[in-house]
Design a protein around this motif. Structure first.
Motif, mmCIF file in Angstrom:
data_model
loop_
_atom_site.group_PDB
_atom_site.id
_atom_site.type_symbol
_atom_site.label_atom_id
_atom_site.label_comp_id
_atom_site.label_asym_id
_atom_site.label_seq_id
_atom_site.Cartn_x
_atom_site.Cartn_y
_atom_site.Cartn_z
ATOM 1 N N ARG A 170 0.826 -1.226 0.000
ATOM 2 C CA ARG A 170 0.000 0.000 0.000
ATOM 3 C C ARG A 170 0.855 1.269 0.000
ATOM 4 O O ARG A 170 0.324 2.369 0.107
ATOM 5 C CB ARG A 170 -0.944 -0.007 1.216
ATOM 6 N N LYS A 171 2.162 1.082 -0.075
ATOM 7 C CA LYS A 171 3.113 2.212 -0.087
ATOM 8 C C LYS A 171 2.944 3.107 1.141
ATOM 9 O O LYS A 171 3.034 4.337 1.062
ATOM 10 C CB LYS A 171 2.975 3.035 -1.372
ATOM 11 N N ILE A 172 2.649 2.461 2.275
ATOM 12 C CA ILE A 172 2.582 3.199 3.545
ATOM 13 C C ILE A 172 3.919 3.014 4.249
ATOM 14 O O ILE A 172 4.363 1.886 4.463
ATOM 15 C CB ILE A 172 1.436 2.685 4.442
ATOM 16 N N ARG A 173 4.563 4.122 4.579
ATOM 17 C CA ARG A 173 5.863 4.063 5.251
ATOM 18 C C ARG A 173 5.678 4.147 6.756
ATOM 19 O O ARG A 173 4.906 4.974 7.241
ATOM 20 C CB ARG A 173 6.751 5.235 4.824
ATOM 21 N N PHE A 174 6.358 3.281 7.498
ATOM 22 C CA PHE A 174 6.380 3.358 8.961
ATOM 23 C C PHE A 174 7.799 3.687 9.402
ATOM 24 O O PHE A 174 8.753 3.058 8.938
ATOM 25 C CB PHE A 174 5.973 2.023 9.595
ATOM 26 N N ASN A 175 7.930 4.656 10.275
ATOM 27 C CA ASN A 175 9.223 4.971 10.880
ATOM 28 C C ASN A 175 8.988 5.337 12.341
ATOM 29 O O ASN A 175 7.845 5.598 12.745
ATOM 30 C CB ASN A 175 9.892 6.146 10.160
ATOM 31 N N ALA A 176 10.066 5.353 13.110
ATOM 32 C CA ALA A 176 9.969 5.753 14.522
ATOM 33 C C ALA A 176 10.830 6.985 14.757
ATOM 34 O O ALA A 176 11.800 7.222 14.048
ATOM 35 C CB ALA A 176 10.429 4.609 15.418
ATOM 36 N N ILE A 177 10.432 7.748 15.765
ATOM 37 C CA ILE A 177 11.282 8.828 16.292
ATOM 38 C C ILE A 177 11.590 8.485 17.744
ATOM 39 O O ILE A 177 10.679 8.161 18.515
ATOM 40 C CB ILE A 177 10.557 10.185 16.260
ATOM 41 N N ALA A 178 12.858 8.558 18.106
ATOM 42 C CA ALA A 178 13.264 8.294 19.488
ATOM 43 C C ALA A 178 13.722 9.598 20.140
ATOM 44 O O ALA A 178 14.880 10.006 19.981
ATOM 45 C CB ALA A 178 14.389 7.267 19.521
ATOM 46 N N PRO A 179 12.822 10.276 20.860
ATOM 47 C CA PRO A 179 13.264 11.490 21.554
ATOM 48 C C PRO A 179 14.168 11.137 22.727
ATOM 49 O O PRO A 179 14.012 10.089 23.364
ATOM 50 C CB PRO A 179 11.953 12.111 22.083
ATOM 51 N N ASP A 218 12.252 20.359 18.740
ATOM 52 C CA ASP A 218 13.320 19.548 18.132
ATOM 53 C C ASP A 218 12.738 18.240 17.594
ATOM 54 O O ASP A 218 13.145 17.743 16.544
ATOM 55 C CB ASP A 218 14.413 19.227 19.167
ATOM 56 N N ILE A 219 11.817 17.682 18.344
ATOM 57 C CA ILE A 219 11.201 16.417 17.916
ATOM 58 C C ILE A 219 10.209 16.696 16.784
ATOM 59 O O ILE A 219 10.100 15.928 15.822
ATOM 60 C CB ILE A 219 10.475 15.734 19.098
ATOM 61 N N ALA A 220 9.516 17.827 16.881
ATOM 62 C CA ALA A 220 8.528 18.166 15.849
ATOM 63 C C ALA A 220 9.198 18.296 14.475
ATOM 64 O O ALA A 220 8.648 17.851 13.467
ATOM 65 C CB ALA A 220 7.815 19.468 16.222
ATOM 66 N N TYR A 221 10.393 18.899 14.428
ATOM 67 C CA TYR A 221 11.075 19.048 13.129
ATOM 68 C C TYR A 221 11.463 17.682 12.557
ATOM 69 O O TYR A 221 11.413 17.475 11.332
ATOM 70 C CB TYR A 221 12.294 19.959 13.261
ATOM 71 N N ALA A 222 11.840 16.746 13.424
ATOM 72 C CA ALA A 222 12.147 15.390 12.941
ATOM 73 C C ALA A 222 10.869 14.725 12.415
ATOM 74 O O ALA A 222 10.877 14.067 11.369
ATOM 75 C CB ALA A 222 12.752 14.562 14.079
ATOM 76 N N LEU A 239 14.595 7.402 13.930
ATOM 77 C CA LEU A 239 15.377 8.646 13.929
ATOM 78 C C LEU A 239 15.562 9.091 15.374
ATOM 79 O O LEU A 239 14.584 9.429 16.059
ATOM 80 C CB LEU A 239 14.627 9.704 13.100
ATOM 81 N N VAL A 240 16.790 9.053 15.844
ATOM 82 C CA VAL A 240 17.085 9.383 17.240
ATOM 83 C C VAL A 240 17.348 10.885 17.362
ATOM 84 O O VAL A 240 18.165 11.434 16.647
ATOM 85 C CB VAL A 240 18.327 8.602 17.729
ATOM 86 N N VAL A 241 16.628 11.531 18.281
ATOM 87 C CA VAL A 241 16.759 12.988 18.459
ATOM 88 C C VAL A 241 16.996 13.219 19.945
ATOM 89 O O VAL A 241 16.069 13.519 20.713
ATOM 90 C CB VAL A 241 15.484 13.717 17.981
ATOM 91 N N ASP A 242 18.242 13.022 20.382
ATOM 92 C CA ASP A 242 18.483 12.969 21.828
ATOM 93 C C ASP A 242 19.740 13.709 22.277
ATOM 94 O O ASP A 242 20.278 13.419 23.357
ATOM 95 C CB ASP A 242 18.524 11.506 22.299
ATOM 96 N N GLY A 243 20.224 14.650 21.457
ATOM 97 C CA GLY A 243 21.422 15.399 21.868
ATOM 98 C C GLY A 243 22.644 14.517 22.058
ATOM 99 O O GLY A 243 23.573 14.886 22.768
ATOM 100 N N GLY A 244 22.598 13.334 21.415
ATOM 101 C CA GLY A 244 23.739 12.422 21.488
ATOM 102 C C GLY A 244 23.697 11.450 22.654
ATOM 103 O O GLY A 244 24.610 10.637 22.824
#
Ligand SMILES: NC(=O)c1ccc[n+]([C@@H]2O[C@H](COP(=O)([O-])OP(=O)(O)OC[C@H]3O[C@@H](n4cnc5c(N)ncnc54)[C@H](OP(=O)(O)O)[C@@H]3O)[C@@H](O)[C@H]2O)c1
Length: 248
Positions: A170-179, A218-222, A239-244
């Motif tokens: 169905r061409k639906i993409r799933f991804n995660a964000i890790a704040p 910061d998480i919203a932009y990701a 996508l990890v967004v955690d300041g390292g």
């Protein structure tokens, strides 16, 4: 206008990361439905988000609630291009302190909630949709005293991979964000005195390589990147967004 003509659903969009993401998505041209349980904040949230928003009541743990939300979104928006399954809960959980109630709350809000959110909206997802699951940097490494939340978020991270496969046709993409540790009302909901909350945030910031907690924006932009067509070749990732914090 990176989300022009797109419609989005953000669970847990009445506070913190979800609310910041809703504002950004609307600024980028989307119509956005946000959900939450606490109706007391709905008027304020609606005023902040404006005319291109819907603010809907529901508990992500309830398939009945999520089906009602899906039906209303379908009626108002016609379909969905973006889902940010963001509603979640974190709470300290040393093994000896875990009781059945804490277990259910953490596992059900974070895992069951994501499953039923996606099941409810599945028929309304348009071809080429982007689904983003909110995980956490604590699913990457062992951290003291937060094992249940880490385990729940690791399960959600796994769902992003499995569902990516399941919906390729169905061409639906799933991804995660890790704040990483992010400045939101979440820690303030743990029942601690304000001063203890402030002290805990200072301690958390010390453990972050860049030296400060993240902002909800910061998480919203990701999330914006993963929601937009710019990320159309990005599938099944986190996508990890955690300041390292989990990487350095
Ligand atoms: N802040 C951080 O440091 C951090 C770090 C890593 C990951 N995260 C993840 O980021 C996500 C958002 O957290 P946040 O920091 O923005 O927290 P927040 O400010 O407390 O916002 C949480 C949102 O989720 C909603 N929610 C909670 N339980 C719900 C339920 N059962 N059904 C429907 N809505 C529910 C809340 O509204 P109601 O209470 O009215 O339902 C609220 O809108 C969560 O998944 C969290 O685990 C946060």
């Amino acid at each position: 206008m990176r989300l022009k003509n797109k419609s989005a659903l953000i669970t847990g969009g009445t506070s913190g990361i979800g609310l910041a993401t809703a504002k950004l998505f609307i600024a980028e041209g989307a119509k956005v439905a946000v959900t939450g349980r606490d109706e007391a904040v709905f008027d304020r949230v609606k005023a902040e988000l404006g005319e291109n928003s819907l603010v809907l009541k529901g508990d992500v743990r309830s398939l009945k609630d999520m089906r009602a939300i899906a039906a209303e979104v379908k009626e108002k928006f016609g379909g969905l291009d973006v889902v940010f399954a963001n509603a979640g809960w974190a709470f300290p959980s040393p093994l000896n302190d875990i009781d059945e109630q804490l277990y259910s709350e953490i596992m059900d809000i974070n895992v069951k909630g994501v499953v039923f959110t996606l099941q409810a909206v599945l028929p309304d997802l348009r071809e080429g949709s982007s689904v983003i699951l909110n995980t956490s940097f604590v699913d990457q490494t062992g951290k003291h005293g937060i094992s249940l939340t880490a385990a729940a978020k690791a399960a959600v991270r796994s769902l992003a991979r499995s569902w990516s496969y399941e919906f390729l046709d169905r061409k639906i993409r799933f991804n995660a964000i890790a704040p990483g540790a992010t400045e939101t009302p979440l820690i303030g909901r743990w029942g601690m005195a304000d001063e203890d909350v402030r002290n805990l945030k200072v301690e958390l910031a010390k453990a972050i390589p860049v030296g400060h907690m993240g902002r909800a924006e910061d998480i919203a932009y990701a999330a914006l990147y993963l929601a937009s067509d710019e990320s159309s070749y990005v599938v099944g990732t986190e996508l990890v967004v955690d300041g390292g914090a989990s990487q350095l």
